[in-house]
Design a protein around this motif. Structure first.
Motif, PDB file in Angstrom:
ATOM      1  N   PRO A 380       1.100  -1.209   0.054  1.00  0.00           N
ATOM      2  CA  PRO A 380      -0.206  -0.196  -0.052  1.00  0.00           C
ATOM      3  C   PRO A 380       0.798   1.419   0.041  1.00  0.00           C
ATOM      4  O   PRO A 380       1.969   1.282   0.245  1.00  0.00           O
ATOM      5  CB  PRO A 380      -0.616  -0.046   1.226  1.00  0.00           C
ATOM      6  CG  PRO A 380      -0.716  -1.419   1.572  1.00  0.00           C
ATOM      7  CD  PRO A 380       0.559  -2.072   1.174  1.00  0.00           C
ATOM      8  N   TRP A 385       5.919   0.560   4.869  1.00  0.00           N
ATOM      9  CA  TRP A 385       5.779  -0.916   4.272  1.00  0.00           C
ATOM     10  C   TRP A 385       7.218  -1.565   3.914  1.00  0.00           C
ATOM     11  O   TRP A 385       7.195  -2.545   3.699  1.00  0.00           O
ATOM     12  CB  TRP A 385       4.881  -0.950   3.442  1.00  0.00           C
ATOM     13  CG  TRP A 385       3.473  -0.691   3.754  1.00  0.00           C
ATOM     14  CD1 TRP A 385       2.851   0.678   3.320  1.00  0.00           C
ATOM     15  CD2 TRP A 385       2.473  -1.041   4.669  1.00  0.00           C
ATOM     16  NE1 TRP A 385       1.618   0.652   3.577  1.00  0.00           N
ATOM     17  CE2 TRP A 385       1.393  -0.136   4.717  1.00  0.00           C
ATOM     18  CE3 TRP A 385       2.626  -2.151   5.424  1.00  0.00           C
ATOM     19  CZ2 TRP A 385       0.312  -0.554   5.591  1.00  0.00           C
ATOM     20  CZ3 TRP A 385       1.493  -2.436   6.259  1.00  0.00           C
ATOM     21  CH2 TRP A 385       0.303  -1.826   6.328  1.00  0.00           C
ATOM     22  N   SER A 474     -15.353  -3.582  -2.965  1.00  0.00           N
ATOM     23  CA  SER A 474     -14.854  -4.911  -3.476  1.00  0.00           C
ATOM     24  C   SER A 474     -14.716  -5.248  -4.746  1.00  0.00           C
ATOM     25  O   SER A 474     -15.643  -4.594  -5.388  1.00  0.00           O
ATOM     26  CB  SER A 474     -15.712  -5.944  -2.406  1.00  0.00           C
ATOM     27  OG  SER A 474     -16.964  -6.081  -2.757  1.00  0.00           O
ATOM     28  N   LEU A 492      -7.869  -5.608  -6.643  1.00  0.00           N
ATOM     29  CA  LEU A 492      -7.393  -5.920  -5.343  1.00  0.00           C
ATOM     30  C   LEU A 492      -8.253  -4.812  -4.212  1.00  0.00           C
ATOM     31  O   LEU A 492      -8.145  -3.613  -4.749  1.00  0.00           O
ATOM     32  CB  LEU A 492      -5.835  -5.504  -5.532  1.00  0.00           C
ATOM     33  CG  LEU A 492      -5.130  -6.154  -6.568  1.00  0.00           C
ATOM     34  CD1 LEU A 492      -3.862  -5.630  -7.033  1.00  0.00           C
ATOM     35  CD2 LEU A 492      -5.005  -7.784  -6.241  1.00  0.00           C
ATOM     36  N   THR A 493      -8.138  -5.229  -3.229  1.00  0.00           N
ATOM     37  CA  THR A 493      -8.429  -4.288  -2.013  1.00  0.00           C
ATOM     38  C   THR A 493      -7.314  -4.589  -0.989  1.00  0.00           C
ATOM     39  O   THR A 493      -7.277  -3.784  -0.096  1.00  0.00           O
ATOM     40  CB  THR A 493      -9.663  -4.797  -1.503  1.00  0.00           C
ATOM     41  OG1 THR A 493      -9.700  -5.851  -1.120  1.00  0.00           O
ATOM     42  CG2 THR A 493     -10.929  -4.390  -2.390  1.00  0.00           C
ATOM     43  N   LYS A 494      -6.643  -5.692  -1.286  1.00  0.00           N
ATOM     44  CA  LYS A 494      -5.203  -5.756  -0.555  1.00  0.00           C
ATOM     45  C   LYS A 494      -4.221  -5.717  -1.267  1.00  0.00           C
ATOM     46  O   LYS A 494      -4.198  -6.549  -2.384  1.00  0.00           O
ATOM     47  CB  LYS A 494      -5.492  -6.859   0.386  1.00  0.00           C
ATOM     48  CG  LYS A 494      -6.636  -6.951   1.447  1.00  0.00           C
ATOM     49  CD  LYS A 494      -6.495  -8.211   2.120  1.00  0.00           C
ATOM     50  CE  LYS A 494      -7.650  -8.126   3.348  1.00  0.00           C
ATOM     51  NZ  LYS A 494      -7.879  -9.341   4.111  1.00  0.00           N
ATOM     52  N   ASN A 498       1.944  -7.919   0.792  1.00  0.00           N
ATOM     53  CA  ASN A 498       2.007  -8.130   2.144  1.00  0.00           C
ATOM     54  C   ASN A 498       0.628  -8.461   2.481  1.00  0.00           C
ATOM     55  O   ASN A 498       0.464  -8.465   3.818  1.00  0.00           O
ATOM     56  CB  ASN A 498       2.631  -6.955   2.766  1.00  0.00           C
ATOM     57  CG  ASN A 498       2.030  -5.667   2.863  1.00  0.00           C
ATOM     58  OD1 ASN A 498       0.939  -5.506   1.942  1.00  0.00           O
ATOM     59  ND2 ASN A 498       2.437  -4.686   3.371  1.00  0.00           N
ATOM     60  N   GLY A 499      -0.277  -8.346   1.895  1.00  0.00           N
ATOM     61  CA  GLY A 499      -1.768  -8.697   2.045  1.00  0.00           C
ATOM     62  C   GLY A 499      -2.498  -7.487   3.143  1.00  0.00           C
ATOM     63  O   GLY A 499      -3.461  -7.731   3.480  1.00  0.00           O
ATOM     64  N   ALA A 500      -1.722  -6.475   2.975  1.00  0.00           N
ATOM     65  CA  ALA A 500      -2.399  -5.141   3.732  1.00  0.00           C
ATOM     66  C   ALA A 500      -3.372  -4.584   2.915  1.00  0.00           C
ATOM     67  O   ALA A 500      -3.153  -4.376   1.761  1.00  0.00           O
ATOM     68  CB  ALA A 500      -1.300  -4.209   4.298  1.00  0.00           C
ATOM     69  N   ALA A 501      -4.410  -4.154   3.862  1.00  0.00           N
ATOM     70  CA  ALA A 501      -5.617  -3.203   3.207  1.00  0.00           C
ATOM     71  C   ALA A 501      -4.914  -2.025   2.258  1.00  0.00           C
ATOM     72  O   ALA A 501      -4.160  -1.174   2.985  1.00  0.00           O
ATOM     73  CB  ALA A 501      -6.732  -3.081   4.168  1.00  0.00           C
ATOM     74  N   ILE A 502      -5.483  -1.758   1.263  1.00  0.00           N
ATOM     75  CA  ILE A 502      -4.703  -0.513   0.523  1.00  0.00           C
ATOM     76  C   ILE A 502      -5.858   0.700   0.746  1.00  0.00           C
ATOM     77  O   ILE A 502      -5.524   1.542   0.378  1.00  0.00           O
ATOM     78  CB  ILE A 502      -4.823  -0.831  -1.024  1.00  0.00           C
ATOM     79  CG1 ILE A 502      -6.068  -1.430  -1.701  1.00  0.00           C
ATOM     80  CG2 ILE A 502      -3.864  -1.945  -1.112  1.00  0.00           C
ATOM     81  CD1 ILE A 502      -6.256  -1.581  -2.981  1.00  0.00           C
ATOM     82  N   ARG A 517      -8.179   5.587  -4.109  1.00  0.00           N
ATOM     83  CA  ARG A 517      -8.140   5.687  -2.565  1.00  0.00           C
ATOM     84  C   ARG A 517      -8.424   7.205  -2.074  1.00  0.00           C
ATOM     85  O   ARG A 517      -8.308   8.104  -2.820  1.00  0.00           O
ATOM     86  CB  ARG A 517      -6.689   5.334  -1.945  1.00  0.00           C
ATOM     87  CG  ARG A 517      -5.444   6.022  -2.540  1.00  0.00           C
ATOM     88  CD  ARG A 517      -4.200   5.403  -2.236  1.00  0.00           C
ATOM     89  NE  ARG A 517      -3.961   5.920  -0.835  1.00  0.00           N
ATOM     90  CZ  ARG A 517      -3.403   7.058  -0.472  1.00  0.00           C
ATOM     91  NH1 ARG A 517      -2.914   7.875  -1.251  1.00  0.00           N
ATOM     92  NH2 ARG A 517      -3.198   7.271   0.710  1.00  0.00           N
TER      93      ARG A 517
END
Length: 556
Positions: A380, A385, A474, A492-494, A498-502, A517
Motif C-alpha cells: 500500500p 511498508w 470490493s 485488489l483491495t489488499k 504483504n496482504g495489507a489493506a490498501i 483511494r
C-alpha cells in the motif's frame, strides 16, 4: 484540477505568509478538542497542520513529545533521541518546544551543532548506524523525532517519529502516540513535564553533535562516488531552501566532486519559490512548476538535482542532448531507471532480494523485475511498508511514486530505512558516469524494451459520506469485467506484496490499471491510472474508473 494561471511564475508579496503572525498563532492559539481538525492526527508521515487553523500549535508539540516520551518508557527505549528539523517557519519553534519536554523527562537529545537543520535521511542513517550492532531490546537503543511537514506550503508545520529501526513509525505506534497526545490535550496538558529552554541547555542533556560528517563520510558505501569524480560530472543543485542546503558543498569537498549550489537562499517564507500548479508555494521537487527555476539552468550542467525541505524526496533534471530525455523526470520514470540500473550494477546484492514499490507506482517496474527475474513486493501507499525489508536486508530497493525511495548499501547492508533524497540524486550522477546516459536517456532505452507508459493522477472532491464507503469497496461491489475495452485480470483491495489493506481499490488489465483511494487528510479521493497503449487509452481508463467508482459507492 485546473492549472493556476501563474503556475511556475515567481511568487509575489501577496503570496507570502505573514511569519510574525504565524509564530504568534503557534504560541497563542489553543486547539479545540471538540473539533476533529484540531486534534493530533498522524497520517503516513506524522502529524501536520497550520498554526492559523489551530492544528499545529505549541500545545500539539508539547502533547506529542510527551506521548513519545511515554511510548519510549513503555518500550524500554533508554538511549538518546536524535532531534532533526527542516527550514519551515514553525520548525524552529517546535524544535525548542520538543527540547523543553524531552529534557524535562530526562531524555538525552542529540542535536546538530549550532541547532542547524537536519534532513530526514541523516537522522535515519544515524539511527541505523548507531543501533546496527545492538541486540533487539537493548535499553540503549536510540530513536528520533523530525520536525517537518515535508513539501507542504510555508505556513504548515509537521512532526514525525522514527523508532530505533530508523524508519517511519508503524501504524500501531502512531495510533498509540496520537491517542496519548490527544488525551493530554483533553486534560489541558496535565501530566506534561517541561523545563524552560535556557535551563534545558544547562543540564548537559542536549548533546550537540556533528551530524554532517558521519553521513557524508559513509556515502561511498551506498553510491559509487569515485565513478562520479572520475567522470567529472558537473552537478547543479537547487536545495529549494531545504534542510540539506549546507550538505552539498561538504559532499563536494569530501569527494572532490563538481557541485554548484545554484540557489543558497534559506527563507521561512520561501519567497524565492515559483508557484506550484495550484498557485500555492509548495517545495515539491517532483513538480515542474515548483522546479521552474532549476529547469532554466538544465543546459548548464550534466545533471541537476532538487529536493524537498526535509530531503526525503528527489527531483532529477536532465539536459537536452539532442536525443530526448531532457527536463524534469517523472518520478515513476526515475524509479524504473534506478531499479534497473541497481539490479545490474550491484554484484554484491543477493538475487533473492526483492524490489519494493507502492501499488500506485508504474507497472514499468513490474516489467523490469520480471525481465530481471527479481521478486516484486507491491505494498500500500506509505514508505513504512519498506522499513522492515530494508532493515532486514530482504528488500534491495523501496520506492514511492511521489519521488521518495531508498536502497541498500553496495555491499547489501542497510543504509537507511527512510526515504533519502541525497542518495537518489547522487545515484543519477553515478548512472551518468557509468553508462554515459542521463537517467532520461536511460528511460528511453527502457521504453524501447518494455513499452511506453502513460500515467496520470486526478484528485477529486468527495463527500465525507462517500469517503467513508471506500473501505467497503470490493470486487463484487465494483462488478468490473472490462476496463477501457480490456478484460479485467485482477481487482485488489489488499496489496499482493504483504496482504495489507490498501484503503481503496485497484483494477488491473494486461494493458493498464487504475487505483482509487481517499485522501487521509482532505475531502478528496485520489485516482491513479496507467496505460501501456496510448494517451487516449489512459483517458478512457480514467473515464471508466470514474463511472465504476461512482456507481459502486452509490450502491453501498
Amino acid at each position: 484540477m485546473a492549472l493556476h494561471p501563474r503556475a511556475g511564475k515567481p511568487a509575489t508579496q501577496d503570496d507570502l505568509v505573514n511569519i510574525p503572525k504565524l509564530m504568534s498563532h503557534y504560541y497563542r492559539r489553543v486547539p479545540d478538542q471538540n473539533n476533529p481538525a484540531q486534534k493530533v492526527t498522524f497520517g503516513t508521515s506524522g502529524h501536520r497542520g497550520c498554526a492559523f487553523d489551530a492544528s499545529f500549535n505549541e500545545q500539539h508539540i508539547l502533547a506529542i513529545t510527551q506521548a513519545v516520551v511515554d511510548y519510549r518508557k513503555q518500550q524500554g527505549i533508554g538511549g538518546a533521541l536524535v532531534l532533526g528539523m527542516d527550514t519551515h517557519a514553525l520548525s524552529q519553534a517546535a524544535y525548542i518546544t520538543a527540547i523543553e519536554v524531552l529534557v524535562a523527562n530526562g531524555v538525552e537529545v542529540i542535536a546538530q551543532l549550532d541547532d542547524a537543520f537536519t534532513p530526514t535521511p541523516v537522522v535515519s542513517q544515524y539511527l541505523v548506524a548507531a543501533n546496527r550492532n545492538k541486540a533487539k531490546g537493548d535499553p540503549m537503543m536510540i530513536d528520533g523525532l523530525i520536525i517537518t511537514p515535508s513539501h507542504n506550503p510555508p505556513k504548515d508545520g509537521g512532526i514525525k517519529y522514527n523508532p530505533p529501526h530508523g524508519g517511519p513509525a508503524e501504524a500501531e505506534i502512531t495510533a498509540w502516540i496520537e491517542q496519548r497526545a490527544n488525551d493530554y490535550l483533553a486534560a489541558q496538558l496535565e501530566g506534561i513535564r517541561r523545563v524552560n529552554i535556557e535551563i534545558a541547555l544547562t543540564t548537559g542533556r542536549v548533546k550537540y553533535t556533528d551530524l554532517y560528517l558521519p553521513y557524508i563520510a559513509a556515502l561511498d558505501q551506498v553510491v559509487d562516488m569515485q565513478a562520479i569524480r572520475e567522470a567529472n560530472i558537473r552537478i547543479g543543485v537547487d536545495p529549494l531552501g531545504g534542510s540539506g542546503i549546507y550538505y552539498w558543498q561538504r559532499i563536494a569537498a569530501h569527494y572532490g566532486l563538481d557541485i554548484t549550489v545554484v540557489n543558497n537562499t534559506v527563507d521561512p517564507a520561501f519567497a524565492f519559490m515559483p508557484l506550484d500548479k495550484d498557485g500555492k508555494i509548495r517545495m515539491d521537487c517532483s513538480s515542474p512548476y515548483a522546479m521552474a527555476g532549476l529547469l532554466t539552468r538544465q543546459q548548464e550542467f550534466d545533471l541537476c538535482l532538487g529536493n524537498d525541505p526535509d530531503y526525503d524526496r528527489h527531483g532529477i533534471v536532465c539536459p537536452e542532448r539532442g536525443q530526448g530525455g531532457g527536463g524534469l523526470m517523472n518520478p515513476n520514470h526515475y524509479l524504473a531507471v534506478a531499479i534497473d540500473y541497481l539490479l545490474t550494477h550491484r554484484p554484491q546484492w543477493q538475487e533473492s532480494l526483492a524490489v519494493g514499490k507502492t501499488l500506485v507506482s508504474s507497472a514499468m517496474i513490474d516489467r523490469i523485475c520480471q525481465h530481471r527475474a527479481r521478486q516484486l513486493l507491491e505494498v500500500p501507499v506509505g514508505f513504512k511498508w519498506f522499513v522492515d525489508g530494508l532493515a532486514n536486508q530482504t528488500i534491495a530497493f523501496g520506492g514511492e511514486e511521489s519521488a521518495g525511495a531508498a536502497f541498500l548499501q553496495r555491499d547489501g547492508q542497510t543504509w537507511c530505512t527512510d526515504k533519502d533524497g541525497f542518495i537518489l540524486g547522487l545515484l543519477a550522477a553515478e548512472i551518468l558516469a557509468v553508462t554515459g546516459m542521463t537517467p532520461g536517456e536511460y528511460y528511453q532505452q527502457l521504453t524501447a524494451q518494455f513499452g511506453t507508459s502513460y500515467y496520470g493522477r486526478i484528485d477529486s472532491p468527495i463527500s465525507a459520506k462517500k469517503k467513508a464507503k471506500f473501505a467497503a469497496l470490493s470486487a463484487e461491489s465494483l462488478g468490473a469485467d472490462l476496463l477501457a475495452g480490456d478484460k479485467v485480470t485482477a481487482v485488489l483491495t489488499k496489496a499482493p506484496g504483504n496482504g495489507a489493506a490498501i484503503g481503496g481499490i485497484k483494477v488491473c488489465t494486461d494493458n493498464g490499471w487504475f487505483a482509487a483511494r481517499p485522501s487521509g487528510t482532505e475531502a478528496l479521493f485520489k485516482l491513479y491510472a496507467e496505460s501501456f497503449v496510448s494517451e487516449q487509452h489512459l483517458k478512457q481508463i480514467f473515464a471508466d474508473a470514474r463511472i465504476l467508482i461512482d456507481t459502486a459507492l452509490k450502491a453501498l
